[in-house]
Design a protein around this motif. Structure first.
Motif, short mmCIF file in Angstrom:
data_model
loop_
_atom_site.label_atom_id
_atom_site.label_comp_id
_atom_site.label_asym_id
_atom_site.label_seq_id
_atom_site.Cartn_x
_atom_site.Cartn_y
_atom_site.Cartn_z
N GLU A 220 0.73 -1.20 -0.08
CA GLU A 220 0.08 0.00 -0.04
C GLU A 220 0.87 1.56 -0.09
OE1 GLU A 220 -2.53 -0.20 3.46
OE2 GLU A 220 -0.67 -0.21 5.08
N ARG B 93 3.24 1.50 -8.34
CA ARG B 93 2.28 0.47 -8.58
C ARG B 93 1.74 -0.10 -9.90
NH1 ARG B 93 -1.93 1.27 -4.09
NH2 ARG B 93 -0.66 2.55 -2.60
N GLU C 221 -4.51 -4.08 -2.86
CA GLU C 221 -3.42 -3.37 -2.00
C GLU C 221 -3.62 -3.78 -0.40
OE1 GLU C 221 -3.66 0.82 -2.01
OE2 GLU C 221 -5.44 0.85 -0.67
N SER D 94 -0.98 -4.03 3.32
CA SER D 94 0.17 -3.56 4.24
C SER D 94 1.34 -4.74 4.15
CB SER D 94 -0.29 -3.76 5.74
OG SER D 94 -0.44 -5.00 5.93
N HIS E 233 -7.83 -2.48 -4.86
CA HIS E 233 -7.07 -1.26 -5.06
C HIS E 233 -8.05 -0.22 -5.54
CE1 HIS E 233 -4.23 1.53 -7.02
NE2 HIS E 233 -3.41 1.00 -6.47
#
Length: 141
Positions: free
Chosen positions: A18, A25, A68, A70, A140
Motif C-alpha cells: 500500500e 504501482r 493493495e 500492508s 485497489h
C-alpha cells in the motif's frame, strides 16, 4: 435477450504494498503479470483484430484483480501462495534499483525467502484458492 456475465473458475490477482508511489504501482503490476502469461498459457486469449484487419497481440482472457495491502498482509499472502504452490511472480523493493532482467534475478536470488522485501506478488489459480491467498488485502482504489 441479454447474455449472462461469464464467471471464471480461476482468478488472476496482483497484491501491491500500500505504500508504493503511483508510478511504482503501475510498473510493479506490469512486471508481475508478464510472468504469468509466460508460464501459464491458458490465461492468454486469442489475438485481436480491428475492423480494418490490423492485428494486435493477445491479452489475458479474464480480468486481473488488483489489491493493495500492508507489508504484513503482503508477507502473509506470499506465505499462503507458497504453501498452495500456485503459479506466482514476485517483485521486491531491490528491483527498483536494477535496470535489467539479469540484475533483477540476481537481486531476488541474493535474499532468502523469509527476508524478501516484497512490494508485490501476482498469482493465478482456482478462484477459491486465490481468494484465500489474498485474504486481508483490499481492492485497489
Amino acid at each position: 435477450m441479454s447474455e449472462q456475465p461469464f464467471r471464471f473458475d480461476t482468478k488472476i490477482a496482483v497484491v501491491l504494498r500500500e505504500d508504493l508511489e503511483p508510478w511504482q504501482r503501475l510498473n510493479v503490476t506490469a512486471f508481475l503479470v508478464s510472468g504469468l502469461g509466460t508460464q501459464v498459457p491458458e490465461v492468454i486469449g486469442e489475438p485481436y483484430e480491428d475492423a480494418d484487419a490490423v492485428a494486435y497481440l493477445p491479452m489475458f482472457r479474464q480480468p486481473v484483480m488488483v489489491f493493495e495491502a500492508s507489508k504484513e498482509t503482503l508477507t502473509a499472502a506470499h506465505a499462503r501462495v507458497l504453501s498452495r504452490a500456485l503459479p506466482r511472480a514476485v517483485f521486491t523493493s531491490d528491483l527498483f534499483a536494477t535496470g535489467n532482467d539479469r540484475d533483477n534475478r540476481a537481486a531476488v536470488r541474493a535474499v532468502p525467502t523469509a527476508d524478501l522485501d516484497l512490494v508485490g506478488i501476482a498469482l493465478y489459480g482456482p478462484r477459491n484458492a486465490v481468494d484465500k491467498v489474498v485474504k486481508g488485502a483490499r481492492m485497489h482504489p
